[in-house]
Design an enzyme around this catalytic site. Structure first.
Site, PDB file in Angstrom:
ATOM      1  N   LYS A  85       0.815  -1.207   0.000  1.00 48.02           N
ATOM      2  CA  LYS A  85       0.000   0.000   0.000  1.00 48.02           C
ATOM      3  C   LYS A  85       0.860   1.273   0.000  1.00 48.02           C
ATOM      4  O   LYS A  85       0.420   2.307  -0.472  1.00 48.02           O
ATOM      5  CB  LYS A  85      -0.927   0.020   1.212  1.00 48.02           C
TER       6      LYS A  85
HETATM    7  C1  LIG Z   1      -4.457  -4.709   0.509  1.00 49.96           C
HETATM    8  C2  LIG Z   1      -3.656  -5.933   0.457  1.00 49.96           C
HETATM    9  C3  LIG Z   1      -3.937  -6.951  -0.474  1.00 49.96           C
HETATM   10  C4  LIG Z   1      -5.126  -6.893  -1.404  1.00 49.96           C
HETATM   11  O1  LIG Z   1      -5.018  -5.879  -2.367  1.00 49.96           O
HETATM   12  P1  LIG Z   1      -6.307  -5.351  -3.147  1.00 49.96           P
HETATM   13  O2  LIG Z   1      -5.819  -4.262  -4.008  1.00 49.96           O
HETATM   14  O3  LIG Z   1      -7.274  -4.888  -2.108  1.00 49.96           O
HETATM   15  O4  LIG Z   1      -6.859  -6.505  -3.921  1.00 49.96           O
HETATM   16  C5  LIG Z   1      -3.081  -8.032  -0.508  1.00 49.96           C
HETATM   17  N1  LIG Z   1      -2.037  -8.148   0.347  1.00 49.96           N
HETATM   18  C6  LIG Z   1      -1.755  -7.211   1.267  1.00 49.96           C
HETATM   19  C7  LIG Z   1      -0.605  -7.415   2.181  1.00 49.96           C
HETATM   20  C8  LIG Z   1      -2.543  -6.061   1.351  1.00 49.96           C
HETATM   21  O5  LIG Z   1      -2.252  -5.128   2.255  1.00 49.96           O
END
Ligand SMILES: *Cc1c(COP(=O)(O)O)cnc(C)c1O
Length: 459
Positions: free
Chosen positions: A112
């Site tokens: 993120k």
């Molecule tokens: C948010 C997240 C995901 C999923 O990603 P999306 O874009 O919501 O599909 C997968 N792994 C981790 C560690 C995340 O923080």
């Protein structure tokens, strides 16, 4: 470049307006009017450029006149300077024809950060230019909130309110949010699930009087600029492995479908992606939908990969809109029906072939744990449970060269990693005294009015 809503009931806006709004005023999601195209030579040329430069090129494609070349370069350089690895998102080989793309070298150890660090740069510039201040409301299944706190803490122009499901995130995830001392950051532990948190944030936006009163903005994965930032590493990694001459596949651990949609975007821009594996944990609404053409909400179950404990994948609306030929009335009708009944069927027209190009794979808890253990035995590396879902999914088929997105550092989910492998993953030194810092949290019921009152009180 102009942005339109998937629901067709909002005026077209430019990149900056789409950035600051998050959700479109008609409840739809912003998408670009058309997909920018990169030539074979432009894509091949990325092989010789630093990550921040590739990011600036792609950002410019989507920002159009809203950013100058210099502004785009400045934003991406500043955003990726906070990463602890020179390559920003390095590739690591784990088997012949299999790689991990490490997306966790940012300040909060999860992918993120890749989008959020850039988003904060873009917000700052846009708000300073307009002399504005905003409230950002952010629902998080764990990692988005920390990334947002790290990116926006101390900002003079943004009040950040983060909602997370009480007791359903890891301690490391929680501390990345709650240990920030800055007053412009406030965290709410909601008695409910992530879907409850997300529903509350959506309701805050839907109340237009309230949204105007607090100048509400959103940085959830519905925010278009996040998708743009995430499409960059599909290019840099594929090109490092021989694209555009060679087709590459990706395995994407998926919750809200943001990361997977970013891969779709790269593909629309000309990157030859063969397959995108949509890998889920036992919260399998997406893998079920892609396999059966029925998109139907189930109960949220608690898993080792909590960032994917989601049954309503916000970004799926963008994909739906694309697959039905950008038919806004069908999108409105379908998502109204989904809102009312929790179930829609996906029309043949856009979805009958989908399992070939976007196979959905659901990975059981035991298989995730086994994959962490096996990866350690075969490569000497600890991987986190979200990454393990992607690795398990790619091992179920023969895909040619394939990259699994490694979305979190193993130390962000130490209990699950230790239980599966018997090894305790150490936190990198750069996170410092995370466990020594005091936490600031307010616990609230899953109630819209309670959250509204809390947001108002802190401004
Ligand atoms: C948010 C997240 C995901 C999923 O990603 P999306 O874009 O919501 O599909 C997968 N792994 C981790 C560690 C995340 O923080």
């Amino acid at each position: 470049m102009r942005y339109i809503s998937t629901r067709g009931g909002a005026p077209a806006v430019d990149f900056t307006e789409a950035l600051l709004a998050g959700l479109a005023p008609d409840g739809g999601l912003y998408v670009p009017e058309s997909w920018p195209q990169l030539s074979h030579e432009e894509i091949a040329g990325f092989a010789h450029q630093p990550y921040a430069e590739v990011a600036a090129v792609i950002l410019k494609q989507f920002a159009g006149g809203a950013l100058t070349d210099d502004e785009a370069s400045h934003a991406t350089e500043a955003a990726y300077a906070s990463f602890a690895h020179n390559a920003v998102t390095p590739l690591v080989q784990i088997a012949p024809d299999q790689w991990l793309l490490e997306l966790f070298h940012g300040p909060t150890l999860a992918f993120k950060d890749v989008a959020m660090q850039l988003l904060a740069q873009l917000y700052d510039r846009a708000l300073a230019e307009r002399g504005r201040k905003l409230t950002i409301a952010c629902a998080t299944s764990g990692d988005t909130g920390g990334a947002a706190v790290e990116a926006f803490r101390g900002s003079k122009r943004v009040d950040l309110v983060v909602l997370f499901p009480h007791g359903r995130i890891s301690e490391v995830q929680r501390r990345f949010m709650t240990a920030a001392p800055e007053e412009n950051v406030r965290c709410i532990a909601v008695d409910g699930t992530f879907d409850d948190c997300q529903a509350i944030v959506k309701a805050l936006f839907a109340d237009q009087t309230f949204a105007r009163e607090v100048d509400l903005s959103g940085v959830n994965s519905i925010n278009w600029a996040r998708i743009v930032a995430q499409s960059v590493y599909y290019f840099t990694s594929a090109v490092a492995l021989g694209a555009p001459e060679r087709e590459i596949s990706f395995s994407v651990p998926t919750g809200n479908f943001g990361d997977a949609f970013a891969g779709y975007v790269a593909q629309q821009m000309g990157l030859p992606i063969k397959q995108i594996l949509v890998a889920t944990n036992s919260n399998d609404i997406l893998s079920r939908a892609l396999a059966t053409q029925v998109y139907e909400k189930g109960e949220v179950v608690h898993t080792q990969s909590p960032a994917m404990d989601i049954q309503v994948a916000s970004n799926f609306e963008r994909f739906f809109f694309e697959r039905v030929g950008r038919n806004t009335s069908l999108t409105v009708k379908s998502f109204a029906e989904f809102g009312a009944t929790g179930r829609i069927s996906l029309p043949d027209q856009g979805f009958h072939w989908i399992t070939d190009d976007y196979p959905g794979v659901s990975v059981a808890e035991g298989v995730t744990a086994e994959t962490m253990k096996e990866t350690l035995a075969k490569t000497g590396m600890l991987i986190d449970p979200h990454t393990a879902v992607a690795v398990a999914a790619l091992r179920m088929g023969d895909h040619g060269p394939i990259i699994a997105l490694s979305t979190a550092h193993p130390a962000k989910f130490p209990e699950a990693v230790q239980a599966a492998t018997g090894r305790h993953p150490a936190l990198p030194a750069r996170v410092g005294d995370l466990f020594a810092r005091p936490e600031r949290i307010t616990r609230l019921p899953a109630d819209i009015e309670a959250v509204k009152a809390f947001v108002r009180a802190g401004r």
